[in-house]
Design a protein around this motif. Sequence first.
Motif, PDB file in Angstrom:
ATOM      1  N   VAL A   1      -3.189  -0.375  16.757  1.00  0.00           N
ATOM      2  CA  VAL A   1      -3.705   0.816  16.812  1.00  0.00           C
ATOM      3  C   VAL A   1      -4.808   1.015  15.673  1.00  0.00           C
ATOM      4  O   VAL A   1      -5.820   1.724  15.935  1.00  0.00           O
ATOM      5  CB  VAL A   1      -2.598   2.101  16.410  1.00  0.00           C
ATOM      6  CG1 VAL A   1      -2.122   2.405  17.727  1.00  0.00           C
ATOM      7  CG2 VAL A   1      -1.353   1.545  15.538  1.00  0.00           C
TER       8      VAL A   1
ATOM      9  N   TRP B   1       0.910  -1.250  -0.201  1.00  0.00           N
ATOM     10  CA  TRP B   1      -0.159  -0.245   0.108  1.00  0.00           C
ATOM     11  C   TRP B   1       0.912   1.362  -0.089  1.00  0.00           C
ATOM     12  O   TRP B   1       0.325   2.082  -0.154  1.00  0.00           O
ATOM     13  CB  TRP B   1      -1.144   0.037   1.068  1.00  0.00           C
ATOM     14  CG  TRP B   1      -0.298   0.358   2.496  1.00  0.00           C
ATOM     15  CD1 TRP B   1       0.472  -0.414   3.250  1.00  0.00           C
ATOM     16  CD2 TRP B   1      -0.315   1.701   3.242  1.00  0.00           C
ATOM     17  NE1 TRP B   1       1.027   0.124   4.302  1.00  0.00           N
ATOM     18  CE2 TRP B   1       0.443   1.265   4.414  1.00  0.00           C
ATOM     19  CE3 TRP B   1      -0.727   2.844   2.982  1.00  0.00           C
ATOM     20  CZ2 TRP B   1       0.890   2.604   5.377  1.00  0.00           C
ATOM     21  CZ3 TRP B   1      -0.608   3.845   3.870  1.00  0.00           C
ATOM     22  CH2 TRP B   1       0.040   3.811   5.234  1.00  0.00           C
TER      23      TRP B   1
ATOM     24  N   HIS C   1       2.094  -3.936  15.467  1.00  0.00           N
ATOM     25  CA  HIS C   1       2.014  -2.648  16.147  1.00  0.00           C
ATOM     26  C   HIS C   1       0.930  -1.993  15.448  1.00  0.00           C
ATOM     27  O   HIS C   1      -0.165  -1.307  15.966  1.00  0.00           O
ATOM     28  CB  HIS C   1       3.257  -1.763  15.922  1.00  0.00           C
ATOM     29  CG  HIS C   1       2.923  -0.372  15.760  1.00  0.00           C
ATOM     30  ND1 HIS C   1       2.775   0.425  16.896  1.00  0.00           N
ATOM     31  CD2 HIS C   1       3.141   0.700  14.628  1.00  0.00           C
ATOM     32  CE1 HIS C   1       2.593   1.754  16.456  1.00  0.00           C
ATOM     33  NE2 HIS C   1       2.747   1.913  15.239  1.00  0.00           N
ATOM     34  N   PHE C   2       0.757  -1.815  14.053  1.00  0.00           N
ATOM     35  CA  PHE C   2      -0.202  -1.130  13.448  1.00  0.00           C
ATOM     36  C   PHE C   2      -1.586  -1.544  13.510  1.00  0.00           C
ATOM     37  O   PHE C   2      -2.621  -1.054  13.460  1.00  0.00           O
ATOM     38  CB  PHE C   2       0.315  -0.382  12.093  1.00  0.00           C
ATOM     39  CG  PHE C   2       0.547  -1.362  10.958  1.00  0.00           C
ATOM     40  CD1 PHE C   2      -0.823  -1.663  10.372  1.00  0.00           C
ATOM     41  CD2 PHE C   2       1.600  -1.477  10.359  1.00  0.00           C
ATOM     42  CE1 PHE C   2      -0.716  -2.601   9.110  1.00  0.00           C
ATOM     43  CE2 PHE C   2       1.931  -2.343   9.261  1.00  0.00           C
ATOM     44  CZ  PHE C   2       0.764  -2.868   8.676  1.00  0.00           C
TER      45      PHE C   2
ATOM     46  N   ARG D   1       7.915  -9.350   7.087  1.00  0.00           N
ATOM     47  CA  ARG D   1       6.437  -9.338   6.473  1.00  0.00           C
ATOM     48  C   ARG D   1       6.681  -9.445   5.111  1.00  0.00           C
ATOM     49  O   ARG D   1       7.492  -9.547   4.556  1.00  0.00           O
ATOM     50  CB  ARG D   1       6.022  -7.874   7.109  1.00  0.00           C
ATOM     51  CG  ARG D   1       6.597  -6.961   6.394  1.00  0.00           C
ATOM     52  CD  ARG D   1       6.364  -5.402   7.201  1.00  0.00           C
ATOM     53  NE  ARG D   1       5.139  -4.844   6.453  1.00  0.00           N
ATOM     54  CZ  ARG D   1       4.853  -3.491   6.493  1.00  0.00           C
ATOM     55  NH1 ARG D   1       5.684  -2.837   7.102  1.00  0.00           N
ATOM     56  NH2 ARG D   1       3.815  -3.246   5.896  1.00  0.00           N
TER      57      ARG D   1
ATOM     58  N   VAL E   1      -2.236   8.367   9.821  1.00  0.00           N
ATOM     59  CA  VAL E   1      -2.543   7.353  10.993  1.00  0.00           C
ATOM     60  C   VAL E   1      -3.207   7.979  11.830  1.00  0.00           C
ATOM     61  O   VAL E   1      -4.038   7.615  12.648  1.00  0.00           O
ATOM     62  CB  VAL E   1      -1.074   6.648  11.380  1.00  0.00           C
ATOM     63  CG1 VAL E   1      -0.446   5.813  10.370  1.00  0.00           C
ATOM     64  CG2 VAL E   1      -0.512   7.432  12.295  1.00  0.00           C
ATOM     65  N   TYR E   2      -2.942   9.460  12.202  1.00  0.00           N
ATOM     66  CA  TYR E   2      -3.713  10.194  13.083  1.00  0.00           C
ATOM     67  C   TYR E   2      -5.150  10.465  12.352  1.00  0.00           C
ATOM     68  O   TYR E   2      -5.908  10.628  13.177  1.00  0.00           O
ATOM     69  CB  TYR E   2      -2.960  11.332  13.480  1.00  0.00           C
ATOM     70  CG  TYR E   2      -1.783  10.948  14.313  1.00  0.00           C
ATOM     71  CD1 TYR E   2      -1.984  10.305  15.626  1.00  0.00           C
ATOM     72  CD2 TYR E   2      -0.603  10.778  13.897  1.00  0.00           C
ATOM     73  CE1 TYR E   2      -0.726   9.653  16.321  1.00  0.00           C
ATOM     74  CE2 TYR E   2       0.623  10.445  14.413  1.00  0.00           C
ATOM     75  CZ  TYR E   2       0.464   9.766  15.626  1.00  0.00           C
ATOM     76  OH  TYR E   2       1.316   9.226  16.495  1.00  0.00           O
TER      77      TYR E   2
ATOM     78  N   HIS F   1       9.519   5.958   9.660  1.00  0.00           N
ATOM     79  CA  HIS F   1       9.343   4.706   8.854  1.00  0.00           C
ATOM     80  C   HIS F   1      10.513   4.638   8.032  1.00  0.00           C
ATOM     81  O   HIS F   1      10.681   3.705   6.942  1.00  0.00           O
ATOM     82  CB  HIS F   1       8.218   5.045   7.915  1.00  0.00           C
ATOM     83  CG  HIS F   1       6.905   5.212   8.531  1.00  0.00           C
ATOM     84  ND1 HIS F   1       6.071   4.196   9.101  1.00  0.00           N
ATOM     85  CD2 HIS F   1       6.223   6.357   9.028  1.00  0.00           C
ATOM     86  CE1 HIS F   1       5.105   4.471   9.671  1.00  0.00           C
ATOM     87  NE2 HIS F   1       5.268   5.854   9.949  1.00  0.00           N
TER      88      HIS F   1
ATOM     89  N   ASP G   1      14.624  -0.638  16.078  1.00  0.00           N
ATOM     90  CA  ASP G   1      13.869  -0.524  14.843  1.00  0.00           C
ATOM     91  C   ASP G   1      14.826  -1.125  14.117  1.00  0.00           C
ATOM     92  O   ASP G   1      14.227  -2.042  13.063  1.00  0.00           O
ATOM     93  CB  ASP G   1      13.718   0.688  14.306  1.00  0.00           C
ATOM     94  CG  ASP G   1      12.730   0.860  13.272  1.00  0.00           C
ATOM     95  OD1 ASP G   1      11.636   0.118  13.425  1.00  0.00           O
ATOM     96  OD2 ASP G   1      13.103   1.285  12.098  1.00  0.00           O
TER      97      ASP G   1
ATOM     98  N   TRP H   1       5.370   9.389   3.392  1.00  0.00           N
ATOM     99  CA  TRP H   1       5.242   9.552   4.948  1.00  0.00           C
ATOM    100  C   TRP H   1       5.081  10.994   5.508  1.00  0.00           C
ATOM    101  O   TRP H   1       4.319  11.063   6.443  1.00  0.00           O
ATOM    102  CB  TRP H   1       6.514   8.742   5.496  1.00  0.00           C
ATOM    103  CG  TRP H   1       6.404   7.460   5.215  1.00  0.00           C
ATOM    104  CD1 TRP H   1       7.573   6.571   4.505  1.00  0.00           C
ATOM    105  CD2 TRP H   1       5.480   6.291   5.642  1.00  0.00           C
ATOM    106  NE1 TRP H   1       7.148   5.435   4.509  1.00  0.00           N
ATOM    107  CE2 TRP H   1       6.010   5.035   5.122  1.00  0.00           C
ATOM    108  CE3 TRP H   1       4.142   6.300   6.294  1.00  0.00           C
ATOM    109  CZ2 TRP H   1       5.226   3.878   5.372  1.00  0.00           C
ATOM    110  CZ3 TRP H   1       3.670   5.121   6.704  1.00  0.00           C
ATOM    111  CH2 TRP H   1       4.399   4.000   6.004  1.00  0.00           C
TER     112      TRP H   1
ATOM    113  N   HIS I   1      12.435  -3.641  12.233  1.00  0.00           N
ATOM    114  CA  HIS I   1      11.755  -3.141  10.989  1.00  0.00           C
ATOM    115  C   HIS I   1      11.366  -4.081   9.801  1.00  0.00           C
ATOM    116  O   HIS I   1      12.190  -5.044   9.736  1.00  0.00           O
ATOM    117  CB  HIS I   1      12.635  -2.177  10.443  1.00  0.00           C
ATOM    118  CG  HIS I   1      12.109  -1.549   9.055  1.00  0.00           C
ATOM    119  ND1 HIS I   1      11.149  -0.593   8.885  1.00  0.00           N
ATOM    120  CD2 HIS I   1      12.537  -1.650   7.738  1.00  0.00           C
ATOM    121  CE1 HIS I   1      10.890  -0.290   7.603  1.00  0.00           C
ATOM    122  NE2 HIS I   1      11.974  -0.826   6.919  1.00  0.00           N
TER     123      HIS I   1
ATOM    124  N   SER J   1      10.180   3.481  17.373  1.00  0.00           N
ATOM    125  CA  SER J   1      10.661   4.976  17.288  1.00  0.00           C
ATOM    126  C   SER J   1      12.362   4.713  17.859  1.00  0.00           C
ATOM    127  O   SER J   1      13.042   5.866  17.763  1.00  0.00           O
ATOM    128  CB  SER J   1       9.956   5.884  17.951  1.00  0.00           C
ATOM    129  OG  SER J   1       8.733   5.823  17.653  1.00  0.00           O
TER     130      SER J   1
END
Lengths: 111, 543
Positions: free
Chosen positions: B393, B142, B389-390, B451, B257-258, B304, B377, B250, B381, B372
């Motif tokens: 959230v 994505w 993690h994502f 991943r 994401v917010y 990122h 990371d 990003w 990563h 972070s």
Amino acid sequence: MAERAEHNEETGSVGHIAPAKLYVAIWAVLMVLTLTTVLVSMVDIGPMNIVVALVIATIKGTLVVLFFMHLRYSPKLTMATVIAAVFWLFLLLSLTMTDYLTRAWSTYPGH
Amino acid sequence: MATAVQIVERENYLNSNYGIKSWLLTTDHKRIAVLYLISITAMFWLGGFFAMMIRLELLTPAGDLVSSDTYNKLFTMHGIIMVFFFLIPSVPAVLGNFLVPLMVGAKDLAFPRVNLLSWYLYMAGAITALTAMVTGGVDTGWTFYTPFSTTYSNTHVIGAAIGIFIAGFSSILTGLNFIVTIHRMRAPGMTWRRLPLFCWSNYAAAVIMVLGTPVIAITLLLVALERAFNIGVFNPQLGGDPLLFQHLFWFYSHPAVYIMILPGMGVISEIVCCFSRKRAFGYEFIALASIAIAVLGFLVWAHHMFVAGISVYAALVFSLLSYLVAIPSAVKVFNWTATMYKGSISYNTPMLYAFGFIGLFTVGGLTGIFLSSLGLDVHVHDTYFVIAHFHYVMVGGMVMAYMAGLHFWWPKITGKMYPEAWAKLSALLVFVGFNTTFFPLFILGYMGSPRRYHAYPPEFQVLNVLSTAGASILAVGYVLPMIYFVWSLRYGADAGPNPWNATGLEWMTSSPPPTHNFDETPVVTWEAYDYEHQPQEEITVGH
Ligand code: HEM
Ligand SMILES: [Cu+2]
């Protein structure tokens, strides 16, 4: 000017009629600036070429937004919106530059 | 206690006129919200279908169900659909569209036609992206990283990118509408300090939409231009820089994401206050934390890119700034818990989802801090740790909040109650299924499982099987509400104007609200969440 903005806020009107002379004057300034850009691009002043071109473009953009797009006569909320947009562009550029300007500094000697 | 049994059916936004045209040409924010609800629900199932395919492939270590190429397309399409066509519009475009005007005491959003336009743009974007998927698919992830999406691309990147580009405008228009509405159309007495926290958080998200979305739109356009006309922006052979793409991507997508969490936080604030019968602890802090998140969220994007080859000095700055975002996020979590403290809590479905949100968002946010930190990371990563993690959230946080909000305002939207017992069961299934699906991924990632591969070493199988099993439970948890929500339209009990005995202007009008929301413009003389001064009545349904 502040008065005018308040007035607008009350009536909710965005219409403002500036004298035609002003528009012609701004148009003339824009044309002169365009000419300057073209002329400067013909002399080689190294990296300054791009700087000059961007500065002139910024001035022109500002004029268009202030007068042709009536920002100068707009309510404060509209101004805040435009300022925020410019500020956010500044964030994008400056924080990206923290990468580009320091990428070459090497952490280890010899790298 | 029975509130206002309606004998004659009152005119409302649903029965004021009928026919497909009255829906497709409506400018009523409530009807547009329903249009969005139907569209994003369809997208959710499509994205969910891809997710199930992914999980089924990962049931066994061998890449046997689908080829690696197909697998790449599956996770790409899953991500694109879920992020751009479900999660970003979820709470703002459905609940926000419906509720913001009601909550501020207005008749509609500031620009009703623009609002309808935003739905058409969304549909046009969705159809464009889906066409790209049907005619061959996209396999870049994505994130559309260059050079996957440029030099080495062999799939329908341009189509998908244009679809997202178009949908981006729909989100800009929604954001614009919210900003202007909240600034200019508040009812008399509805000061900023009395504004419901749902409006504050949608306002903050709207600011991000308006300031951030143009950047992603232009970035994707640049990719399309580079591919179509060989203009060098990201391709080094043409004088470009591939990392520039990640910076630009990003710059929007972290703030995005917010966009995906802030409106959810607003939902949680409303629900926690209502089901604790208390005013919001630290109202100003919750409100300003939303704004702080919106601003700080723009300053952290390069977290990122820590291992992508950016300058270590820049990485240091971005790491530090990322830690800072955790502060306003934590302010909210602490304030919700403090609001519940000594409250008279009732455990209705929306509150159960809100509990889920608070716990899962905390896990997701804290693991964000892990990510972070520069050293850690490097290890995790691009492993399943990031996936976990994502999803904590986004699914544990935002989808939970969306479900919480749908249950909470369903009586307002439809005038009907959903069946409480079934709903509680589904909330439980979602919580259990979610954790079973995603907690194992933290461990997998920590052990180094990368991943985006369709095969993995056999020693990782147990955790993967667990995850797939969890996903099946989760799926049941999502199918149930689908069924009982539809069921309730016909068989649900009448909700009455205010089944939760909640404060807020949206509860002072009938359910479903009349087309013009209020019979007369309300005048506000009280603060938001004035529960302590309300007669201490029991919540009328769901016991
Ligand atoms: C407390 C605040 C947060 C912090 C400090 C944080 C930090 C991070 C970091 C450092 C990464 C990059 C990890 C890597 O690729 O190695 C990351 C990835 C990610 N985060 Fe967060 N995060 C936070 C909150 C959120 C929220 C609220 C969401 C969504 C609602 C979110 C969604 C994502 C997504 C989608 C990715 C992965 C993107 C991808 O590579 O596909 N994060 N986060
Ligand atoms: Cu991020």
